[in-house]
Design a protein around this motif. Structure first.
Motif, PDB file in Angstrom:
ATOM      1  N   LYS A  64      35.690  47.538  39.637  1.00 57.57           N
ATOM      2  CA  LYS A  64      35.478  46.445  40.584  1.00 57.57           C
ATOM      3  C   LYS A  64      36.194  45.176  40.110  1.00 57.57           C
ATOM      4  CE  LYS A  64      31.259  47.597  43.093  1.00 57.57           C
ATOM      5  NZ  LYS A  64      29.889  47.157  43.472  1.00 57.57           N
ATOM      6  N   GLY A  65      36.160  44.938  38.805  1.00 56.95           N
ATOM      7  CA  GLY A  65      36.874  43.784  38.265  1.00 56.95           C
ATOM      8  C   GLY A  65      38.374  43.890  38.499  1.00 56.95           C
ATOM      9  N   SER A  67      39.853  45.614  40.894  1.00 54.67           N
ATOM     10  CA  SER A  67      40.082  45.437  42.327  1.00 54.67           C
ATOM     11  C   SER A  67      40.055  43.962  42.717  1.00 54.67           C
ATOM     12  CB  SER A  67      39.025  46.214  43.112  1.00 54.67           C
ATOM     13  OG  SER A  67      39.221  46.060  44.501  1.00 54.67           O
ATOM     14  N   GLN A  68      39.119  43.215  42.164  1.00 51.65           N
ATOM     15  CA  GLN A  68      39.020  41.790  42.480  1.00 51.65           C
ATOM     16  C   GLN A  68      40.240  41.022  41.986  1.00 51.65           C
ATOM     17  OE1 GLN A  68      35.251  40.835  40.691  1.00 51.65           O
ATOM     18  NE2 GLN A  68      34.067  41.863  42.304  1.00 51.65           N
ATOM     19  N   ARG A  69      40.751  41.374  40.799  1.00 52.38           N
ATOM     20  CA  ARG A  69      41.943  40.699  40.286  1.00 52.38           C
ATOM     21  C   ARG A  69      43.148  40.980  41.168  1.00 52.38           C
ATOM     22  NH1 ARG A  69      40.097  42.719  35.496  1.00 52.38           N
ATOM     23  NH2 ARG A  69      41.912  44.052  35.111  1.00 52.38           N
ATOM     24  N   ASP A  71      43.108  41.756  44.363  1.00 54.05           N
ATOM     25  CA  ASP A  71      42.921  41.040  45.632  1.00 54.05           C
ATOM     26  C   ASP A  71      43.243  39.558  45.475  1.00 54.05           C
ATOM     27  OD1 ASP A  71      42.146  43.391  46.798  1.00 54.05           O
ATOM     28  OD2 ASP A  71      39.986  42.962  46.727  1.00 54.05           O
ATOM     29  N   ALA A  72      42.824  38.980  44.344  1.00 54.16           N
ATOM     30  CA  ALA A  72      43.068  37.552  44.112  1.00 54.16           C
ATOM     31  C   ALA A  72      44.562  37.275  43.982  1.00 54.16           C
ATOM     32  CB  ALA A  72      42.333  37.092  42.853  1.00 54.16           C
TER      33      ALA A  72
END
Length: 334
Positions: A64-65, A67-69, A71-72
């Motif tokens: 999840k981390g 994926s978030q990076r 996306d950012a």
């Protein structure tokens, strides 16, 4: 979103550290390509979470981390990078099914935008580099012949089944490259990887990834002697590994002009061929044009008739043995 997600899977001792240094420090330039590297150094923690499979929460947090990076980065940039890279040689210990399940669960948008690449050393190179690394880190004090016998017992040198599993799970998205200089782009694994990741050869490097030589036979004997003293001094395995890795780095950066390469003695070369001939043929048939792995294996037939066995021979260099003993005892005391 970022267009492609590339997983660099290692193997160990195939230039992974040089690839990771190039990406971390930005030691490359491509005029028409943008690449986002997802780690500082390597993605070992993410790979280790998958390899252990003991903590589902850790796998979830890591993916999840990630994926978030991604996306950012994609949302903050005017134009999303062409490719993002995940790199760790620890993927050598990961089940491909475990990686696919994690991606489907936590990064489903990238499942169809995924490419994976690994490099495989010829069997003789895998034996010699693995032995050198184990000695350097104090994980073994054995002779090369003893290390080989242990590897045979543990089926350490057969790799086809492992790579075939990656192909079975990820299909043509998985690429295997032979770690043979003449078959790499510009004879360099870093350039070969960048050409794969960027889908382009229009790039330059600002450093020489091949500058550091391998440890010599004499260096290996110094490290073996050092670790024998550290072991007697009850130094922890983690401390010994760190000390050995640091000393090994210094030895490689200041090579002995008279140092000799670690090579296979004739009898051991013939044993390796008998043990790995089928594995090499299977790799060639599934993954490569021609027979690079088989040719590399047959190339060591008969070995070096004059090669010294990598076993303790401290009487041949009493001054070096004395210094190694003193240094080992001093470090153990510290």
């Amino acid at each position: 979103m970022i267009r492609d997600l590339v997983f660099h899977l290692g193997d160990r001792k195939t230039g992974s550290t040089s690839i990771q240094k190039t990406l971390t420090d930005g030691l490359w330039d491509a005029p028409d390509r943008a690449l986002f590297y997802t780690a500082q150094g390597h993605n070992g923690p993410l790979a280790q979470a998958l390899a252990s499979l003991g903590n589902a929460d850790a796998v979830m947090r890591r993916f999840k981390g990630l994926s978030q990076r991604l996306d950012a980065v994609a949302s903050d940039a005017d134009v999303a990078p062409d490719v993002a890279v995940v790199s760790s040689e620890t993927f050598e210990d990961v089940s491909p099914k475990a990686l696919k399940l994690a991606l489907e669960a936590y990064m489903p948008d990238y499942v169809d935008h995924l490419r994976l690449i690994a490099y495989v050393r010829p069997h003789a190179g895998r034996l010699l580099s693995g032995y050198s690394e184990q000695i350097k880190r104090g994980q073994s004090l054995a002779s090369l012949e003893e290390f080989f016998a242990e590897g045979v017992a543990l089926d350490r040198f057969a790799v086809f089944e492992r790579f075939a599993n990656w192909r079975a799970v990820f299909g043509e998205a998985f690429t295997l490259r032979p770690m043979i200089r003449r078959g790499l782009y510009n004879g360099c694994v870093v350039q070969d990887f960048l050409s794969y990741a960027l889908n382009s050869t229009d790039f330059t490097l600002s450093w020489d990834p091949d500058a550091n030589p391998s440890l010599s036979l004499q260096d290996i004997e110094v490290l073996r002697g050092l670790h024998s003293r550290l072991d007697a001094g009850h130094v922890s395995p983690a401390q010994a590994s760190f000390l050995g890795a640091e000393l090994g780095k210094q030895l490689a950066e200041h090579p002995d002009p008279a140092g000799s390469r670690l090579t296979l003695p004739a009898a051991l070369a013939d044993q390796l061929i008998a043990q790995c001939e089928k594995d090499a043929a299977d790799l060639d048939q599934m993954f490569f044009e021609g027979t690079p792995m088989g040719d590399a294996l047959q190339g060591v037939r008969g070995g070096d008739a004059d090669a010294k066995s990598a076993s303790t021979d401290r009487d041949a260099a009493p001054d070096a043995a004395r210094v190694t003993t003193l240094m080992g005892d001093w470090l153990a005391g510290l």
